[in-house]
Design a protein around this motif. Structure first.
Motif, mmCIF file in Angstrom:
data_model
loop_
_atom_site.group_PDB
_atom_site.id
_atom_site.type_symbol
_atom_site.label_atom_id
_atom_site.label_comp_id
_atom_site.label_asym_id
_atom_site.label_seq_id
_atom_site.Cartn_x
_atom_site.Cartn_y
_atom_site.Cartn_z
ATOM 1 N N GLN A 140 0.872 -1.162 -0.022
ATOM 2 C CA GLN A 140 0.030 0.181 -0.147
ATOM 3 C C GLN A 140 0.886 1.190 -0.025
ATOM 4 O O GLN A 140 0.490 2.313 -0.634
ATOM 5 N N VAL B 16 -2.132 -4.883 -5.374
ATOM 6 C CA VAL B 16 -2.573 -4.678 -3.965
ATOM 7 C C VAL B 16 -4.000 -5.502 -3.578
ATOM 8 O O VAL B 16 -4.168 -6.093 -2.906
ATOM 9 N N GLN B 17 -4.730 -5.122 -4.770
ATOM 10 C CA GLN B 17 -6.029 -5.946 -4.825
ATOM 11 C C GLN B 17 -6.114 -7.129 -4.648
ATOM 12 O O GLN B 17 -6.840 -7.799 -3.914
ATOM 13 N N ILE C 194 3.824 1.277 -1.384
ATOM 14 C CA ILE C 194 4.625 1.542 -2.560
ATOM 15 C C ILE C 194 3.433 2.350 -3.732
ATOM 16 O O ILE C 194 3.777 3.045 -4.355
ATOM 17 N N ALA C 195 2.134 1.857 -3.396
ATOM 18 C CA ALA C 195 1.339 2.341 -4.390
ATOM 19 C C ALA C 195 1.048 3.763 -4.023
ATOM 20 O O ALA C 195 0.782 4.780 -4.778
ATOM 21 N N ARG C 196 0.825 4.190 -2.652
ATOM 22 C CA ARG C 196 0.608 5.611 -2.313
ATOM 23 C C ARG C 196 1.780 6.297 -2.694
ATOM 24 O O ARG C 196 1.377 7.699 -3.131
ATOM 25 N N LEU D 253 5.023 -7.210 -11.463
ATOM 26 C CA LEU D 253 3.796 -6.849 -12.157
ATOM 27 C C LEU D 253 3.555 -8.084 -13.431
ATOM 28 O O LEU D 253 4.754 -8.605 -13.756
ATOM 29 N N ILE E 298 -4.857 -8.598 -1.115
ATOM 30 C CA ILE E 298 -6.250 -8.714 -0.513
ATOM 31 C C ILE E 298 -6.946 -9.839 -0.624
ATOM 32 O O ILE E 298 -7.412 -10.417 0.408
ATOM 33 N N ILE F 151 0.295 -1.795 -10.065
ATOM 34 C CA ILE F 151 0.537 -1.951 -8.282
ATOM 35 C C ILE F 151 -0.788 -1.889 -7.822
ATOM 36 O O ILE F 151 -0.806 -2.792 -6.936
ATOM 37 N N GLU F 152 -1.748 -1.179 -8.280
ATOM 38 C CA GLU F 152 -3.107 -1.177 -7.609
ATOM 39 C C GLU F 152 -3.763 -2.497 -7.532
ATOM 40 O O GLU F 152 -4.169 -3.143 -6.792
ATOM 41 N N PRO G 156 3.034 3.540 -10.300
ATOM 42 C CA PRO G 156 1.349 3.603 -10.705
ATOM 43 C C PRO G 156 1.212 5.107 -11.614
ATOM 44 O O PRO G 156 1.710 5.993 -11.382
ATOM 45 N N ARG H 206 -2.800 7.916 -8.564
ATOM 46 C CA ARG H 206 -3.326 7.459 -7.286
ATOM 47 C C ARG H 206 -4.646 7.360 -7.319
ATOM 48 O O ARG H 206 -5.147 6.612 -6.231
ATOM 49 N N MET I 286 4.090 5.859 -4.766
ATOM 50 C CA MET I 286 4.767 5.681 -6.350
ATOM 51 C C MET I 286 6.179 5.277 -6.335
ATOM 52 O O MET I 286 6.806 5.685 -6.842
ATOM 53 N N VAL J 63 -8.124 -0.036 -3.810
ATOM 54 C CA VAL J 63 -8.270 -0.652 -2.610
ATOM 55 C C VAL J 63 -8.557 0.298 -1.288
ATOM 56 O O VAL J 63 -8.048 1.306 -1.019
#
Lengths: 314, 657
Positions: A208, A281-282, A210-212, A222, A285, A277-278, B7, B10, A214, B15
């Motif tokens: 999360q 994460v999905q 990493i996603a937030r 991937l 989960i 990345i999103e 990404p 954002r 970037m 999620v």
């Protein structure tokens, strides 16, 4: 006033900081403590997601300056090609950091490989040994690693500042108590502490974050079409011509990604459609599988990890 | 061919929720109480166990389980080989799980007598403690010891988890008697939030879900309480403390001071002082890689730059000129001794706190605390796992706060200069100006509540009315003072006894030195609440006139004074209207930036959600009429012959507007 700037709208009571902010602040605090309290610290850089997050946190901790801590990569020579390319292009060129690459030349000359030696012996020769050598050779007194306490049961008791004796051994019964965020950083010449700023992060926290943020990562994380062979439960990507195929094995193209990175012949991929990345994460989960199942190295014995740690491997 | 993976945006993060808050808690109890079973059960029921771990757990449960082949959740936890064989845990282990609402970090500590040091370690970072009790055994000496250490380490929230309720037939009376037993003991400790939860970890009753077997218990499952306990107010937001961790000088053009804000809030432009040197400056900027911040609060890691080139080094403490920690070469502290070697007096040791390090000595031991009885005893020294009060001295001045006030700047460790082992964990006590041993200051007994011999009813009889508080709130220049003065006068004429307490006047005396930051405003209002309570306890009325821009602080005011006593009148007018009739020039000053954090200008005013009476003062105020409005609920007697017993706010008398 920009709410995101201040962390809150004006006039509201301070909310508890979201968990990622709390973890980030804690890790930055630890990294600065290393820079301030040690003469000659180093970041153990494996090019995986955890060390990529550490690198990002390092940039934040010492901003606007450049991180004053060099990177050490123990190159087993069996990394995915993409990892070494990433190391050169991002860490060395783009960030302009000092990157030390250590290879066990003796092992390479002797042709030590993951096919003939079994993952334990191979890891010992190509990772653990050169790591200890490099720490001694350069005289590092603190080695920052990306270890997390949630990774494996024996790590649950690991300290953030973990004391190692001169032979780089970890004695679980001789660890210093660690209270508040006040770390005992004293050591004698030749002694080295391992430091784990991500101790309190879970795999999901890492993703999360990493996603937030970037955080730049190798694309191996991937899902992409890649040539793979199936071995038992593992999907092994044929990353270069050194891959040894057994009779009747034919690489086929499948869409796979990696949950952890290591040496390609012993790192299993997972079939996945998560191309961003999103989506990773999905997927994480949704599928609850222990992350290290992709590493043959852990499954040798129930407590292999602890034994490795005592021997100085992360 | 490689590429940098980032990404694209954002916004498309599917999620949710990505951001939760974080609760760190400690579990105390022994293996026999079912501690590992409980933690394992919590993690299992909260969905924190991966499917392959679950498969492994099932096969291990069949092999080694103590639950008759059923899943033995305790097996999720044991990590170290030797411990697996011995079946005990010997160190703090950290566990992680998350629900939709919160991320949890568990410090799992062993329950055996010789491991006080591990408990103190686990408790040092925790917001909450779960004390585990076996329903068949009740509160043991061990439970009391754990409760004491938890309270010593400053944990305010405690859950007494009464486990193995299945063995006492889920009987409410059995649970109640254990609770009463514990409450009697806990009254001696500084636990502000005590919750009592019955459960059966082995069967999962009331761990994640309420249990049908205990319908008599209505406060929700253990997990529900862990998810909902509010720990936000535990942060110290009053005292700004910034221990300088690292001086950031990448080149000649930049000089910043990096660290983690230990407590309080700082804004760009505010005046600061650097301790111990006492040099002053202003904050030029709060630097982060994500851009500069207008303000930053407790627990944020950031970098401050200052207006002036003053000398600041690692180990210094930056704070506000009007609110400083103690700076002294001498201090008193509680020590938890953690070493096999005993405490030696007057021998130099390393001292380290949130800011930096120094050399110091333990000069004397005032007393040791018997952790089983909480009694003080005279003792020659401290050994492993003992706790005592000591006097310390340092070779240079140290900046510190009392631990009870500030967990971050009140904590320290002592380290042996030769072996480098951590000898002790310490918690500073309130600075003792007398130099006496300060009996009472560090008492574990809560300050006594002095019961008056004069009953409140007798006071009311004498005054002829019940005590009450009128809280008047509203923007600056909304008419509070005008109304308050009128109201005071009229109540006095009705024969009521009491006085007006005005937020602005408070700053002349009781709140002298408080600034206008959010937390200092809150502090002023809370002090006002204490005054109102004193007046009410004396049987008098109090009219409290405060701007009170924040709902949370208004709620605290009501709590302190007592909701039933407060009559909250809100004067409602727009900022523009208030600004137009402001004769004091405060609005103009705020707009020019001379006053920071001014409600209505650069600080949001939260309108009250539940005032007893809201009066529109948007238009020009007719003072008499307005005071009439306010007094109406108080006085419905005949004006010619005032009946003082009627002088109490009557909420029912308010005519809805």
């Amino acid at each position: 006033m920009d709410r995101t700037q201040s962390g809150r709208g004006r006039g509201e009571a301070w909310p508890a900081p979201p968990h990622l902010d709390a973890l980030e602040s804690e890790a930055i605090h630890i990294l600065r403590e290393v820079a301030a309290a040690f003469e000659n610290p180093v970041l153990l850089y494996s090019i995986g997601k955890d060390s990529s997050v550490l690198l990002h946190l390092m940039r934040k901790a010492f901003f606007p300056g450049k991180p004053p801590i060099p990177l050490l990569h123990i190159d087993s020579t069996w990394e995915f090609r993409e990892m070494t390319e990433f190391r050169e292009r991002y860490a060395r060129q783009e960030l302009g950091l000092r990157v030390i690459v250590k290879i066990n030349e003796e092992g390479r000359a002797a042709g030590v490989n993951p096919f003939d030696y079994g993952s334990n012996a191979y890891t010992e020769v190509m990772r653990t040994l050169p790591l200890k050598e490099a720490l001694t050779e350069y005289g590092f007194d603190a080695a920052i690693g990306g270890g997390r306490r949630d990774e494996e049961r024996s790590r649950a008791k690991e300290r953030i500042f973990s004391f190692r004796d001169r032979s780089h051994r970890w004695d679980p019964r001789n660890q210093r108590p660690e209270l508040w965020s006040i770390y005992n950083t004293w050591r004698r010449p030749g002694e080295c502490l391992r430091v784990f700023p991500l101790s309190n992060w879970t795999e999901l926290d890492v993703w999360q974050y990493i996603a937030r943020e970037m955080v730049p990562l190798p694309e191996l994380y991937l899902a992409r079409p890649r040539p793979v062979v199936q071995r038992g439960h593992d999907l092994i990507v044929v990353d270069d011509e050194r891959m040894r195929l057994v009779e009747g094995e034919h690489p086929e193209i499948r869409t796979v990604r990696f949950r952890t990175l290591g040496c390609y012949p012993v790192t299993g991929a997972v079939e996945s459609a998560a191309a961003t990345i999103e989506q990773v994460v999905q997927e994480l989960i949704e599928t609850r599988h222990s992350e290290r199942q992709g590493r043959a190295i852990d499954r040798d014995e129930a407590c292999a990890m602890e034994r490795k740690k005592r021997e100085g491997y992360f | 061919m490689t590429s940098l993976t980032t990404p694209a945006t954002r916004q498309d993060l599917t999620v949710k929720p990505c951001e939760k808050d974080l609760l760190r808690f400690i579990t105390c109890g022994s293996v026999d109480d079912g501690k590992s079973t409980l933690i394992g059960r919590l993690m299992l029921d909260a969905g924190a166990v991966y499917s392959d771990q679950l498969v492994a757990l099932q096969s291990e449960s069949r092999k080694h389980g103590t639950n008759g082949g059923e899943i033995d959740t305790a097996l999720l936890l044991d990590g170290l080989e030797d411990e697996q064989q011995q079946g005990i845990t010997i160190d703090v282990a950290y566990r992680y799980f998350a629900t939709q609402k919160r991320k949890f970090i568990i410090a799992d500590t062993p329950g055996h007598e010789q491991f006080t040091r591990n408990m103190a370690t686990g408790a040092s970072n925790a917001d909450l403690a779960i004390l585990l009790v076996d329903a068949t055994k009740g509160v043991l000496t061990q439970t009391k010891r754990h409760a004491f250490i938890v309270s010593l380490l400053g944990i305010k929230h405690v859950i007494l988890a009464v486990n193995k309720m299945d063995l006492v037939d889920y009987d409410e009376a059995a649970f109640e008697s254990i609770c009463q037993d514990f409450k009697r003991f806990a009254a001696k400790l500084e636990i502000t939030d005590l919750r009592l939860v019955p459960l059966s970890a082995r069967h999962g009753d009331n761990v994640a879900e309420p249990s049908a077997k205990m319908l008599w218990y209505a406060d929700g499952s253990l997990l529900h309480q862990l998810e909902s306990v509010y720990v936000g107010s535990d942060q110290n937001l009053r005292d700004f403390r910034f221990p300088v961790q690292w001086v950031n000088r990448p080149d000649e053009t930049f000089r910043g001071f990096s660290g983690t804000i230990a407590s309080g809030v700082i804004r760009a432009g505010e005046e600061i002082v650097v301790l111990p040197s006492g040099k002053r400056s202003r904050v030029r900027s709060i630097v982060t890689m994500d851009g500069p911040l207008e303000e930053a609060a407790s627990s944020k890691s950031c970098t401050l730059t200052l207006e002036d080139e003053i000398d600041v080094t690692r180990g210094d403490m930056i704070c506000r000129p009007g609110n400083r920690p103690h700076v002294s070469r001498h201090a008193e502290a509680m020590l938890v001794w953690m070493s096999e070697q005993t405490l030696k007096f007057d021998r130099p040791v390393w001292f380290k706190n949130s800011a930096g390090r120094a050399v110091g000595e333990v000069e004397s031991l005032r007393y040791e605390v018997d952790v089983n009885s909480l009694h003080r005893k005279q003792s020659q020294t401290l050994g492993l796992n003992s706790i005592g009060r000591c006097a310390l001295s340092f070779h240079e001045p140290i900046a510190y706060d009392a631990y009870a006030r500030n967990r971050e700047t009140g904590a320290f460790i002592l380290v042996d200069r030769i072996t480098h082992e951590t000898l002790a964990a310490g918690m500073f006590l309130e600075h003792d100006v007398s130099g006496e041993s300060g009996e009472g200051l560090a008492d574990f007994q809560r300050a006594r509540v002095i019961q008056s011999h004069v009953a409140l009813e007798r006071r009311s009889q004498r005054h002829g009315h019940e005590p009450f508080t009128v809280l008047l709130t509203g923007l600056p220049a909304s008419g509070k003072t005008t109304v308050a003065k009128q109201l005071e006068q009229r109540l006095f004429e009705l024969g009521a006894i009491g006085v007006l307490v005005d937020g602005e006047s408070m700053r002349q005396g009781l709140s002298k030195g408080l600034g206008f930051s959010i937390e200092e405003r809150s502090e002023n209002l809370l002090r006002g609440a204490e005054v109102a309570r004193l007046l009410n306890d004396a049987g008098q009325f109090c009219i409290a006139s405060f701007c009170a821009p924040e709902e949370a602080t208004r709620q605290k005011f009501l709590e302190i004074v007592g909701r039933h006593r407060v009559f909250h009148v809100h004067l409602d007018a727009s900022v523009a209207a208030c600004r137009a009739r402001d004769t004091t020039g405060r609005y103009a000053a705020a707009e020019n930036g001379q006053i920071k954090g001014f409600p209505g200008v650069d600080f949001h005013y939260q309108s009250p959600l539940s005032a007893d009476l809201t009066i529109d003062t948007q238009e020009q105020i007719d003072v008499n009429e307005l005071a009439g409005c306010v007094i109406a609920p108080f006085h419905r007697g005949d004006a010619a012959s005032p009946d003082r017993s009627k002088v109490v706010p009557d909420r029912d008398a308010i005519i809805p507007e």
